[in-house]
Design a protein around this motif. Sequence first.
Motif, short mmCIF file in Angstrom:
data_model
loop_
_atom_site.label_atom_id
_atom_site.label_comp_id
_atom_site.label_asym_id
_atom_site.label_seq_id
_atom_site.Cartn_x
_atom_site.Cartn_y
_atom_site.Cartn_z
N MET A 117 -46.55 -15.65 -16.58
CA MET A 117 -48.00 -15.84 -16.44
C MET A 117 -48.59 -16.46 -17.70
N LEU A 118 -48.13 -16.01 -18.86
CA LEU A 118 -48.64 -16.60 -20.11
C LEU A 118 -48.32 -18.08 -20.20
N THR B 280 -47.90 -20.10 -17.62
CA THR B 280 -48.76 -20.80 -16.66
C THR B 280 -50.19 -20.93 -17.19
N ILE B 281 -50.68 -19.85 -17.81
CA ILE B 281 -52.05 -19.90 -18.36
C ILE B 281 -52.14 -20.98 -19.44
N VAL C 79 -62.77 -23.59 -18.88
CA VAL C 79 -62.30 -22.28 -19.33
C VAL C 79 -63.37 -21.22 -19.13
N LYS D 5 -41.42 -6.69 -15.46
CA LYS D 5 -42.81 -6.85 -15.91
C LYS D 5 -42.90 -7.78 -17.11
N ILE D 6 -41.94 -7.65 -18.03
CA ILE D 6 -41.94 -8.51 -19.22
C ILE D 6 -41.74 -9.98 -18.81
N THR E 81 -52.17 -24.39 -17.71
CA THR E 81 -53.34 -24.72 -16.89
C THR E 81 -54.65 -24.67 -17.67
N ALA E 82 -54.82 -23.65 -18.52
CA ALA E 82 -56.11 -23.48 -19.20
C ALA E 82 -56.07 -23.89 -20.67
N ARG F 292 -37.54 -2.22 -14.00
CA ARG F 292 -38.99 -2.38 -13.77
C ARG F 292 -39.67 -2.98 -15.01
N LEU F 293 -39.32 -2.46 -16.18
CA LEU F 293 -39.91 -2.97 -17.42
C LEU F 293 -39.51 -4.42 -17.67
N GLU G 6 -36.13 2.40 -14.38
CA GLU G 6 -37.23 2.12 -15.30
C GLU G 6 -36.96 0.85 -16.13
N ILE H 75 -44.93 -11.20 -17.30
CA ILE H 75 -45.92 -11.45 -18.37
C ILE H 75 -45.65 -12.82 -19.00
#
Lengths: 37, 407
Positions: free
Chosen positions: A17-18, A20-21, A33, A10-11, A24-25, A6-7, A3, A14
Amino acid sequence: MSEKIRLTAKIIAILLMLTTISVTAGGAPEQYVYGGF
Amino acid sequence: MAVFASMSFVLVVAASYIAVQLPVAARRSTLFGYVNLVALLVLFGWRATVSVGAVALLYWAVLALLTTHSGKRVHVVLGRLVPAVLYGSVAVLFVLHKMVLEPGNQFSGLVGLSELSTIAAVPAISHGFELLQLLAFSYVALRIVDAIRAVLAGERLLDLPAFFGYLVPFFMTPSGPINEYEEHVAMDEVVREQPTLTSFVDSLYLIVLGYFLKFTCAQSLALIVRGLSDPWPVGSVSDTAIFLFFVLMEFSGYSLIAYGVGQLLGLPTPMNFNKPWRATSFADFWTRWHMSLGSFVRRTMYFPMRISLSRLLRPDRDERLKIHAINTIALLTPFAFVGVWHRFSVIFLLWGLAVGTVVALETIIREELPRSASAWLPNWASKAIVPVYSVGLVVLTLHIAMQDFSR
């Protein structure tokens, strides 16, 4: 996969991705946007 | 759709997450109703909130009146008239909203609709529906229908704040999904689980993944294909295939944001996509794509219509033609509705009918052939061909409607 691993995965996903966002945006023109179909 | 892109939305979600944990002696749906009311006021302003609140109050009051008198003997004509009036009134509101949203539509000259078109052009009405559109009234209208269906079938009527929270959940306003009334009511019977780090990270992951799909993947693709403001190219089938891929990323992004926020707040929120590229048939594709809309039309249109027609025509088991005719009519109606729900035009009506026709044909072939078509093929060939057939046919049928998107 335990667990904790896995956590942690995921962190990390996250944060990646934040980042990259924001690259890019973040600060992009409004049409870019908000644009949709 | 811009609401997800604002910092206010993030702050409202964070504040709502704290607020729904408060130890208050109220039903979960009621507590969310009040939290949602504040969220709507912050995100959309008081004018839009009051406009949609007035619609919610109207339907809640009528349903409250009906449920109060449900134990008493109601005249049989009245009993049949009330649902017809309720559903009819939602249809009129929906058409008026479409007339305002798409003033140059091809139906406004038709008998009955031309009068609605004239009404929709009245500035006060037009402005009212523009406010409702801020909260995606096309989704609100579907939730009103679902609430009417469920309450008339005997489901508990939520109190007014909870009813408003069901009809206009702030995180489902940009693009759905369409939550089911019974599931919203049922959350009151379940004790909310205490938030944990795991549940928080899982929800946050879904939300961020949704943002990533919409604001990085879909928008980057759109930027490459059409630039900043050009219309989407619609000339070839490959343009349509790219468009379908874009919609998959954008719409599943929106849906994941809503699903993740729903998980975070402990609210029943349906999933909208289930790997549509793995569809085993054309019909199966539509059970994996915009699933909450598919589920809505099945429970409010397809099943009731199929049951009513079967009761009316009473087909025997060997009257295959009659059985297939009933099923085809029951399929074409919701698909035609889905077409005009997306866009109020003849092309989209034809698209809906085309999709419904293919689904009906697949049903007939599946039930009448001794073995399914894929069973004639080796397993590897079936696995390779079936998704290509399913998604390929979706692209071809969508190509019919694509000309309308370029307008």
